[in-house]
Design a protein around this motif. Structure first.
Motif, PDB file in Angstrom:
ATOM      1  N   ALA A  87     -18.135 -22.179 -47.660  1.00  0.00           N
ATOM      2  CA  ALA A  87     -18.196 -20.715 -47.591  1.00  0.00           C
ATOM      3  C   ALA A  87     -18.030 -20.214 -46.157  1.00  0.00           C
ATOM      4  O   ALA A  87     -17.307 -19.244 -45.907  1.00  0.00           O
ATOM      5  CB  ALA A  87     -19.514 -20.209 -48.188  1.00  0.00           C
ATOM      6  N   VAL A  88     -18.682 -20.882 -45.207  1.00  0.00           N
ATOM      7  CA  VAL A  88     -18.588 -20.474 -43.798  1.00  0.00           C
ATOM      8  C   VAL A  88     -17.153 -20.626 -43.290  1.00  0.00           C
ATOM      9  O   VAL A  88     -16.602 -19.707 -42.674  1.00  0.00           O
ATOM     10  CB  VAL A  88     -19.572 -21.287 -42.917  1.00  0.00           C
ATOM     11  CG1 VAL A  88     -19.262 -21.109 -41.441  1.00  0.00           C
ATOM     12  CG2 VAL A  88     -21.004 -20.878 -43.213  1.00  0.00           C
ATOM     13  N   LEU A  89     -16.553 -21.772 -43.554  1.00  0.00           N
ATOM     14  CA  LEU A  89     -15.189 -21.993 -43.087  1.00  0.00           C
ATOM     15  C   LEU A  89     -14.195 -21.067 -43.785  1.00  0.00           C
ATOM     16  O   LEU A  89     -13.233 -20.596 -43.170  1.00  0.00           O
ATOM     17  CB  LEU A  89     -14.791 -23.462 -43.251  1.00  0.00           C
ATOM     18  CG  LEU A  89     -15.527 -24.409 -42.298  1.00  0.00           C
ATOM     19  CD1 LEU A  89     -15.286 -25.861 -42.687  1.00  0.00           C
ATOM     20  CD2 LEU A  89     -15.122 -24.170 -40.852  1.00  0.00           C
ATOM     21  N   HIS A  90     -14.436 -20.763 -45.048  1.00  0.00           N
ATOM     22  CA  HIS A  90     -13.591 -19.806 -45.762  1.00  0.00           C
ATOM     23  C   HIS A  90     -13.699 -18.420 -45.118  1.00  0.00           C
ATOM     24  O   HIS A  90     -12.694 -17.747 -44.898  1.00  0.00           O
ATOM     25  CB  HIS A  90     -13.990 -19.745 -47.240  1.00  0.00           C
ATOM     26  CG  HIS A  90     -13.275 -18.680 -48.000  1.00  0.00           C
ATOM     27  ND1 HIS A  90     -11.964 -18.797 -48.389  1.00  0.00           N
ATOM     28  CD2 HIS A  90     -13.688 -17.465 -48.414  1.00  0.00           C
ATOM     29  CE1 HIS A  90     -11.602 -17.696 -49.019  1.00  0.00           C
ATOM     30  NE2 HIS A  90     -12.631 -16.878 -49.055  1.00  0.00           N
ATOM     31  N   ARG A  91     -14.914 -18.028 -44.815  1.00  0.00           N
ATOM     32  CA  ARG A  91     -15.131 -16.711 -44.188  1.00  0.00           C
ATOM     33  C   ARG A  91     -14.464 -16.643 -42.819  1.00  0.00           C
ATOM     34  O   ARG A  91     -13.800 -15.660 -42.487  1.00  0.00           O
ATOM     35  CB  ARG A  91     -16.629 -16.437 -44.071  1.00  0.00           C
ATOM     36  CG  ARG A  91     -16.966 -15.131 -43.424  1.00  0.00           C
ATOM     37  CD  ARG A  91     -16.652 -13.980 -44.344  1.00  0.00           C
ATOM     38  NE  ARG A  91     -17.118 -12.749 -43.705  1.00  0.00           N
ATOM     39  CZ  ARG A  91     -16.515 -11.606 -43.822  1.00  0.00           C
ATOM     40  NH1 ARG A  91     -15.448 -11.498 -44.584  1.00  0.00           N
ATOM     41  NH2 ARG A  91     -16.977 -10.554 -43.216  1.00  0.00           N
ATOM     42  N   LEU A  92     -14.659 -17.679 -42.013  1.00  0.00           N
ATOM     43  CA  LEU A  92     -14.007 -17.709 -40.704  1.00  0.00           C
ATOM     44  C   LEU A  92     -12.491 -17.627 -40.848  1.00  0.00           C
ATOM     45  O   LEU A  92     -11.829 -16.901 -40.106  1.00  0.00           O
ATOM     46  CB  LEU A  92     -14.380 -18.988 -39.944  1.00  0.00           C
ATOM     47  CG  LEU A  92     -15.764 -19.049 -39.332  1.00  0.00           C
ATOM     48  CD1 LEU A  92     -16.016 -20.442 -38.748  1.00  0.00           C
ATOM     49  CD2 LEU A  92     -15.932 -17.995 -38.256  1.00  0.00           C
TER      50      LEU A  92
END
Length: 160
Positions: A87-92
């Motif tokens: 989720a974090v890498l997708h958001r970034l």
């Protein structure tokens, strides 16, 4: 696998699976998933100089492949870590182009080419890959188990 390591080293170059006899994903978003994020936030705001402790993990080596392990203890935490990182890498990635280091982190910890670093229980794994890792499905219509619902809930919570 080393007795003491960090999450990235634990996953990098290895393939970890939740075996059939282990419990499927059971963390509730309002309880454990939210607390997971609160604990990480508390650690960050504490300005601690010691590494964050995710708890212990217990693995069983797969004799036929030295890079494959079944997770015997810690599967709920490790599944949550995988969901969170994705989720974090997708958001970034939706805000800007990922850096080379972030791409390397994704490849080390989540997926390199077509090889997934982590697999949840067999009956939830196709949904886990499609909804969380690859994000080729955004619909919850194909959810067949309570554990898959919990996976989707955790991912959606972290995305927000």
């Amino acid at each position: 696998m080393e007795a003491k390591t960090n999450i990235r080293r634990m996953l990098s170059g290895n393939y970890i699976s939740v075996p059939k006899y282990q419990r499927a994903y059971s963390w509730d978003t309002e309880k454990q998933v939210k607390q997971f994020l609160i604990d990480i936030d508390d650690y960050i705001t504490s300005n601690s100089t010691t590494p964050y402790y995710f708890g212990h993990f217990l693995f069983e080596s797969m004799n036929n492949d030295p890079d494959r392990y079944d997770i015997i203890d810690g599967q709920q935490r490790l599944t949550t870590i995988e969901i969170f990182l994705t989720a974090v890498l997708h958001r970034l990635g939706s805000l800007r182009k990922l850096t080379d280091d972030e791409i390397e982190i994704r490849e080390d910890m989540i997926k390199r080419n077509s090889k997934y670093r982590f697999s949840t229980v067999e009956y939830d794994n196709p949904f886990f890959k499609d909804y969380v890792i690859d994000q080729t499905k955004s619909s919850r219509k194909s959810i067949e188990t309570l554990s898959a619902t919990r996976i989707a809930d955790a991912f959606d919570y972290f995305k927000k």
